[in-house]
Enzyme design. Structure first.
Site, PDB file in Angstrom:
ATOM      1  N   TYR A   1       5.754   2.752   6.853  1.00 33.27           N
ATOM      2  CA  TYR A   1       4.529   2.410   6.110  1.00 33.27           C
ATOM      3  C   TYR A   1       3.572   3.601   6.087  1.00 33.27           C
ATOM      4  O   TYR A   1       3.030   3.967   5.036  1.00 33.27           O
ATOM      5  CB  TYR A   1       3.880   1.199   6.776  1.00 33.27           C
ATOM      6  CG  TYR A   1       2.716   0.588   6.046  1.00 33.27           C
ATOM      7  CD1 TYR A   1       2.905  -0.355   5.037  1.00 33.27           C
ATOM      8  CD2 TYR A   1       1.400   0.935   6.368  1.00 33.27           C
ATOM      9  CE1 TYR A   1       1.834  -0.932   4.378  1.00 33.27           C
ATOM     10  CE2 TYR A   1       0.318   0.358   5.717  1.00 33.27           C
ATOM     11  CZ  TYR A   1       0.545  -0.572   4.724  1.00 33.27           C
ATOM     12  OH  TYR A   1      -0.533  -1.147   4.073  1.00 33.27           O
TER      13      TYR A   1
ATOM     14  N   SER B   1      -3.887   3.012   1.883  1.00 32.59           N
ATOM     15  CA  SER B   1      -4.279   2.299   3.103  1.00 32.59           C
ATOM     16  C   SER B   1      -5.021   3.300   3.981  1.00 32.59           C
ATOM     17  O   SER B   1      -4.864   4.515   3.806  1.00 32.59           O
ATOM     18  CB  SER B   1      -3.021   1.824   3.845  1.00 32.59           C
ATOM     19  OG  SER B   1      -3.318   1.384   5.148  1.00 32.59           O
TER      20      SER B   1
HETATM   21  P1  NAD Z   1       0.604  -9.422   0.117  1.00 31.64           P
HETATM   22  O1  NAD Z   1       1.834  -9.601   0.951  1.00 31.64           O
HETATM   23  O2  NAD Z   1      -0.439 -10.488   0.097  1.00 31.64           O
HETATM   24  O3  NAD Z   1       1.014  -9.124  -1.401  1.00 31.64           O
HETATM   25  C1  NAD Z   1       2.061  -8.250  -1.709  1.00 31.64           C
HETATM   26  C2  NAD Z   1       2.422  -8.431  -3.164  1.00 31.64           C
HETATM   27  O4  NAD Z   1       3.503  -7.523  -3.462  1.00 31.64           O
HETATM   28  C3  NAD Z   1       2.930  -9.828  -3.510  1.00 31.64           C
HETATM   29  O5  NAD Z   1       2.485 -10.161  -4.803  1.00 31.64           O
HETATM   30  C4  NAD Z   1       4.443  -9.666  -3.499  1.00 31.64           C
HETATM   31  O6  NAD Z   1       5.140 -10.606  -4.294  1.00 31.64           O
HETATM   32  C5  NAD Z   1       4.552  -8.272  -4.073  1.00 31.64           C
HETATM   33  N1  NAD Z   1       5.817  -7.618  -3.796  1.00 31.64           N
HETATM   34  C6  NAD Z   1       6.430  -7.414  -2.609  1.00 31.64           C
HETATM   35  N2  NAD Z   1       7.607  -6.796  -2.794  1.00 31.64           N
HETATM   36  C7  NAD Z   1       7.722  -6.591  -4.123  1.00 31.64           C
HETATM   37  C8  NAD Z   1       8.712  -5.987  -4.931  1.00 31.64           C
HETATM   38  N3  NAD Z   1       9.846  -5.481  -4.416  1.00 31.64           N
HETATM   39  N4  NAD Z   1       8.503  -5.971  -6.266  1.00 31.64           N
HETATM   40  C9  NAD Z   1       7.408  -6.503  -6.810  1.00 31.64           C
HETATM   41  N5  NAD Z   1       6.425  -7.074  -6.083  1.00 31.64           N
HETATM   42  C10 NAD Z   1       6.600  -7.114  -4.760  1.00 31.64           C
HETATM   43  O7  NAD Z   1       0.006  -8.037   0.594  1.00 31.64           O
HETATM   44  P2  NAD Z   1      -1.475  -7.406   0.528  1.00 31.64           P
HETATM   45  O8  NAD Z   1      -2.001  -7.399   1.896  1.00 31.64           O
HETATM   46  O9  NAD Z   1      -2.261  -7.976  -0.564  1.00 31.64           O
HETATM   47  O10 NAD Z   1      -1.079  -5.900   0.209  1.00 31.64           O
HETATM   48  C11 NAD Z   1      -1.203  -5.331  -1.077  1.00 31.64           C
HETATM   49  C12 NAD Z   1      -1.242  -3.825  -0.941  1.00 31.64           C
HETATM   50  O11 NAD Z   1      -2.377  -3.450  -0.172  1.00 31.64           O
HETATM   51  C13 NAD Z   1      -0.007  -3.231  -0.244  1.00 31.64           C
HETATM   52  O12 NAD Z   1       0.354  -2.014  -0.866  1.00 31.64           O
HETATM   53  C14 NAD Z   1      -0.525  -2.977   1.146  1.00 31.64           C
HETATM   54  O13 NAD Z   1       0.184  -1.947   1.788  1.00 31.64           O
HETATM   55  C15 NAD Z   1      -1.954  -2.584   0.861  1.00 31.64           C
HETATM   56  N6  NAD Z   1      -2.848  -2.720   2.005  1.00 31.64           N
HETATM   57  C16 NAD Z   1      -3.044  -3.944   2.575  1.00 31.64           C
HETATM   58  C17 NAD Z   1      -3.910  -4.026   3.667  1.00 31.64           C
HETATM   59  C18 NAD Z   1      -4.187  -5.318   4.343  1.00 31.64           C
HETATM   60  O14 NAD Z   1      -4.796  -5.299   5.415  1.00 31.64           O
HETATM   61  N7  NAD Z   1      -3.792  -6.452   3.784  1.00 31.64           N
HETATM   62  C19 NAD Z   1      -4.539  -2.873   4.148  1.00 31.64           C
HETATM   63  C20 NAD Z   1      -4.306  -1.664   3.536  1.00 31.64           C
HETATM   64  C21 NAD Z   1      -3.452  -1.594   2.454  1.00 31.64           C
END
Ligand code: NAD
Length: 282
Positions: free
Chosen positions: A177, A164
């Site tokens: 985080y 991130s």
């Molecule tokens: P999201 O909530 O849409 O998806 C998260 C996914 O992780 C889902 O498929 C969920 O079922 C799965 N998950 C959660 N806990 C779990 C566990 N214990 N075991 C297995 N699967 C699990 O989130 P997103 O926004 O798509 O985020 C995905 C990644 O991208 C994360 O690592 C997040 O930190 C990172 N990220 C997101 C953003 C953003 O703005 N959305 C920015 C930077 C980084």
């Protein structure tokens, strides 16, 4: 006369750039946390590029099965789902082993599963700290430990950790985080160095804000932590550090991940690549 520079392999040079960018046919990938958001986008893009995929993550079983079926049919690749909980090392080990039994050892590993909690440090629940460190950081250690030996043995592999912008800079109220994401970038660098001569690359992608359920779910907590009405949170908090003032898209992150999986990205390793609308340029 020797015309090949030391350390290069001219026979591996792609004859056709376009072909090289869709050259994941025959590869297989595990994408953690791919039932939603960024992970699903990456899984879709890898499948579209020809890779067989193990999806992972939680959700409604019927919806997950429908996603699995659609991906397999649309792209003519094998797609499976593992419900392994990324906070549980034994479930991670069996996910990687099951992938190998069904699809062959994983060529590509994308550590994407992540959760968030927003709260001042004084009231940050210790259980949330433990869960975020387990899912956002330790899971990547366990998946890599399980999947890397087969990559090394076969001389090719791609490990991508979805970190991130918060792996590079901090924001208030996100202690766990930010700590986990900084840790993921450290892990990325170590694995890249250990794997450097094995044909295996390891990189972190550092998205800024991407509109996904993870971000949507923070709006209320951010409003409470910052003492702002909900409608001002997106403009004044969420997008404030992102100079483009727009959310990055899932497809933008997925395209970068696919590129890192091609042979053309063989020299990109140990990096933390921002896709953050200029956030970390400040
Ligand atoms: P999201 O909530 O849409 O998806 C998260 C996914 O992780 C889902 O498929 C969920 O079922 C799965 N998950 C959660 N806990 C779990 C566990 N214990 N075991 C297995 N699967 C699990 O989130 P997103 O926004 O798509 O985020 C995905 C990644 O991208 C994360 O690592 C997040 O930190 C990172 N990220 C997101 C953003 C953003 O703005 N959305 C920015 C930077 C980084």
């Amino acid at each position: 006369m020797e015309t090949t520079p030391p350390g290069s392999d001219a026979s591996a040079a792609p004859a056709d750039l376009a072909q090289a960018l869709t050259a994941l046919k025959g590869r297989s990938a595990i994408v953690t946390g791919s039932t939603s958001g960024i992970g699903l986008g990456i899984a879709r893009a890898l499948a579209a590029s020809g890779a067989a995929v193990t999806l992972n993550g939680f959700g409604d079983p019927a919806a997950i099965e429908e996603t699995r079926r659609q991906l397999a049919e649309a792209h003519g690749v094998a797609v499976h789902h593992s419900g392994a909980d990324m906070s549980k090392p034994d479930e991670i080990a069996s996910m990687v082993a099951t992938h190998a039994e069904r699809l062959g050892p994983a060529d590509i590993l994308v550590n994407n599963a992540g959760i968030q909690h927003v709260s001042p440090i004084e009231s940050f629940p210790a259980t949330k700290w433990d869960a975020i460190l387990a899912i956002n950081l330790s899971a990547a250690f366990h998946t890599i430990q399980a999947a890397y030996p087969a990559m090394k043995a076969r001389g090719w592999g791609r490990i991508i950790n979805i970190a991130s912008a918060h792996g590079l800079v901090a924001s208030p109220f996100k202690s766990a985080y930010v700590a986990a994401k900084h840790g993921v970038i450290g892990l990325t660098k170590v694995v890249a160095l250990e794997a450097a001569e094995c044909g295996v690359t390891c990189n972190a992608i550092c998205p800024g804000y991407v509109w996904t359920p993870l971000v949507a779910a923070q709006i209320d907590d951010q409003a409470a932590a910052h003492g702002l009405p909900r409608d001002r949170v997106v403009r004044d908090v969420i997008l404030a550090p992102q100079p483009t003032r727009r959310f990055a898209t899932v497809d933008e992150i997925a395209a970068l991940a696919v590129f890192l999986c091609t042979d053309l990205a063989a020299s990109i390793t140990g990096t933390a690549l921002p896709a953050d609308g200029g956030w970390t340029a400040r």
